[in-house]
Design a protein around this motif. Structure first.
Motif, PDB file in Angstrom:
ATOM      1  N   SER A 286       0.991  -1.228  -0.212  1.00 16.12           N
ATOM      2  CA  SER A 286      -0.048   0.006  -0.037  1.00 16.12           C
ATOM      3  C   SER A 286       0.718   1.155  -0.020  1.00 16.12           C
ATOM      4  O   SER A 286       1.731   1.308   0.543  1.00 16.12           O
ATOM      5  CB  SER A 286      -1.038  -0.024   1.206  1.00 16.12           C
ATOM      6  OG  SER A 286      -1.642   1.217   1.198  1.00 16.12           O
ATOM      7  N   PHE A 287       0.316   2.175  -0.544  1.00 15.97           N
ATOM      8  CA  PHE A 287       1.027   3.459  -0.413  1.00 15.97           C
ATOM      9  C   PHE A 287       0.297   4.310   0.559  1.00 15.97           C
ATOM     10  O   PHE A 287       0.699   5.669   0.727  1.00 15.97           O
ATOM     11  CB  PHE A 287       0.751   4.532  -2.123  1.00 15.97           C
ATOM     12  CG  PHE A 287       1.373   3.819  -3.029  1.00 15.97           C
ATOM     13  CD1 PHE A 287       2.655   4.120  -3.570  1.00 15.97           C
ATOM     14  CD2 PHE A 287       0.934   2.859  -3.864  1.00 15.97           C
ATOM     15  CE1 PHE A 287       3.488   3.802  -4.439  1.00 15.97           C
ATOM     16  CE2 PHE A 287       1.876   2.332  -4.820  1.00 15.97           C
ATOM     17  CZ  PHE A 287       3.028   2.709  -5.105  1.00 15.97           C
ATOM     18  N   ALA A 288      -0.903   3.980   1.226  1.00 17.25           N
ATOM     19  CA  ALA A 288      -1.617   4.974   2.007  1.00 17.25           C
ATOM     20  C   ALA A 288      -2.510   4.030   3.020  1.00 17.25           C
ATOM     21  O   ALA A 288      -3.312   3.582   2.662  1.00 17.25           O
ATOM     22  CB  ALA A 288      -2.402   5.901   1.348  1.00 17.25           C
ATOM     23  N   GLU A 289      -1.748   4.124   4.231  1.00 16.83           N
ATOM     24  CA  GLU A 289      -2.693   3.804   5.414  1.00 16.83           C
ATOM     25  C   GLU A 289      -2.215   4.573   6.659  1.00 16.83           C
ATOM     26  O   GLU A 289      -1.435   5.291   6.491  1.00 16.83           O
ATOM     27  CB  GLU A 289      -2.006   2.196   5.687  1.00 16.83           C
ATOM     28  CG  GLU A 289      -2.211   1.267   4.582  1.00 16.83           C
ATOM     29  CD  GLU A 289      -3.544   0.840   4.496  1.00 16.83           C
ATOM     30  OE1 GLU A 289      -4.304   1.067   5.117  1.00 16.83           O
ATOM     31  OE2 GLU A 289      -3.596   0.021   3.475  1.00 16.83           O
ATOM     32  N   THR A 290      -2.971   4.343   7.772  1.00 14.11           N
ATOM     33  CA  THR A 290      -2.276   5.181   8.926  1.00 14.11           C
ATOM     34  C   THR A 290      -1.895   3.898   9.815  1.00 14.11           C
ATOM     35  O   THR A 290      -0.841   4.000  10.651  1.00 14.11           O
ATOM     36  CB  THR A 290      -3.591   5.572   9.858  1.00 14.11           C
ATOM     37  OG1 THR A 290      -4.806   4.472  10.052  1.00 14.11           O
ATOM     38  CG2 THR A 290      -4.365   6.897   9.055  1.00 14.11           C
ATOM     39  N   LEU A 291      -2.390   2.635   9.457  1.00 20.75           N
ATOM     40  CA  LEU A 291      -1.834   1.526  10.445  1.00 20.75           C
ATOM     41  C   LEU A 291      -1.870   0.266   9.453  1.00 20.75           C
ATOM     42  O   LEU A 291      -0.888  -0.298   8.943  1.00 20.75           O
ATOM     43  CB  LEU A 291      -2.224   1.065  11.632  1.00 20.75           C
ATOM     44  CG  LEU A 291      -1.547   0.214  12.492  1.00 20.75           C
ATOM     45  CD1 LEU A 291      -1.482   0.450  14.207  1.00 20.75           C
ATOM     46  CD2 LEU A 291      -2.367  -1.301  12.325  1.00 20.75           C
TER      47      LEU A 291
END
Length: 380
Positions: A286-291
């Motif tokens: 992934s390029f974008a997560e918070t966790l």
């Protein structure tokens, strides 16, 4: 202590949608209930108004409503009125809400509000390097500035969100999402479907699914026995306007790879654990997560995980110890890491065992529930 959570998702048959955010909230809610805390969940944008009980948690469904003008404003006020009424009736001490599109932007509550950085639209737009709708930014900033305090699931997510909105650093506390470890036991980690790669998550550009197709093409060239299973909802692609991101991804698979891909769509959450147990390797480029809840779930089930090397993932995995960290755009290295694991069962077992240990020491919901509770009390 009485705590209320405002959310658009929660894992329950009567709730329209549930994904990683909903799972993280439920894990915390149930753990808090087990510690004697009274927990109320307010789920907005639902098909009906209803109140249900589940595992000691009181869930209030708030029906989605449209208004002749300014629905974005009047629906938020409707949620505010409903929540305040229950807060008063139940004498709830503190509320928590997500940052996404600022659902609490125009709301004034009778108790302190904590906002958890599940991932604002502005946060994801920054990581994906795309333009955000100005309205969403305004709503999110207004909501955040009205909150009493903030919780970040990773320090990376906290720092990025703080910079985007100019928030007070002292009001941000990092508390990871957690798992009820007894629900994630794998008594037979050596039994799995050899050469099977598993991806779980929405089929959407920001999750690195286009890169995953290229990665799998390279894996299959070296290991013709490799298989890829994808689980998750298909999504609209914002860049091309395509109604199906999976169709775009599918077109990138080589003829050889295409025969080895199974897209299962959305599966019941109760079945996800079995898919993880059956996998040889789990991949989340992934390029974008918070966790990323599914990463720690896979680690808890002793699976070798290859994640992204971007910020937040560095707080989940120690590279080459309990998983691998590779940037999604490094197609060759990502494929190489997968092949290494597929070819070495002892290495998979070693990494899987270390992954479980990492989850036990860092993501145990019993420990994290205490941290959340202590933080709520400090806000009060």
């Amino acid at each position: 202590m009485k705590v209320g959570f405002i959310t658009s998702e929660y894992p329950h048959p009567k709730v329209i949608h549930a994904a990683g955010i909903g799972t993280s909230i439920k894990n915390l809610a149930v753990a808090l209930v087990n510690k004697g805390v009274d927990v109320t969940i307010f789920v907005y944008h639902q098909n009906e108004n209803a109140v249900v009980l589940d595992e000691g948690v009181e869930i209030h469904l708030i029906k989605k409503e449209s208004f002749k003008y300014f629905t974005w404003y009047f629906y938020r006020k409707l949620v505010q009125i409903y929540v305040n009424k229950v807060v008063e009736e139940k004498q709830i001490n503190i509320l928590e809400a997500p940052d996404w599109t600022g659902i609490t932007a125009f709301a004034t509550f009778k108790v302190p509000l904590v906002i958890r950085f599940h991932g604002s639209d502005a946060y994801f737009c920054k990581l994906e390097k795309r333009k955000q709708k100005f309205k969403n930014f305004v709503f999110e900033k207004k909501a955040l500035l009205k909150a009493s305090a903030y919780i970040a699931p990773t320090t990376f997510a906290g720092k990025e969100t703080q910079k985007i909105f100019g928030l007070n650093k002292k009001k941000i506390k990092t508390i990871h999402y957690g798992l009820q470890l007894k629900d994630f036991e794998n008594e037979t980690p050596a039994i799995y479907n050899r050469n099977t790669m598993l991806y779980i998550g929405t089929i959407i550009r920001k999750k690195g699914v286009f890169e995953l197709a290229e990665i799998f093409n390279k894996v299959v060239e070296t290991n013709p026995e490799a298989q890829l299973i994808l689980i998750g909802n298909d999504a609209f692609d914002i860049q091309t306007g395509s109604a199906s991101t999976y169709k775009l991804v599918e077109s990138l698979f080589s003829n050889k790879a295409k025969k080895k891909v199974s897209y299962l769509g959305k599966v019941p959450y109760s079945e996800v654990k079995n898919h993880i147990k059956n996998a040889h390797v789990c991949v989340f480029p992934s390029f974008a997560e918070t966790l990323g809840m599914v990463t720690i779930e896979s680690m808890a089930l002793q699976k070798p995980v290859i994640n992204t090397s971007i910020g937040w993932a560095q707080e989940l995995i120690d590279d080459s110890v309990n998983g691998y960290l590779v940037h999604p755009s490094d197609i060759d290295l990502y494929a190489q890491r997968i092949l290494t694991l597929l070819n070495d069962e002892n290495l998979c077992a070693k990494i899987g065992k270390a992954a479980r240990k990492k989850v036990e020491t860092t993501f145990d919901i019993e420990m994290l529930a205490d941290q959340n509770l202590a933080y709520y009390k400090s806000v009060l």
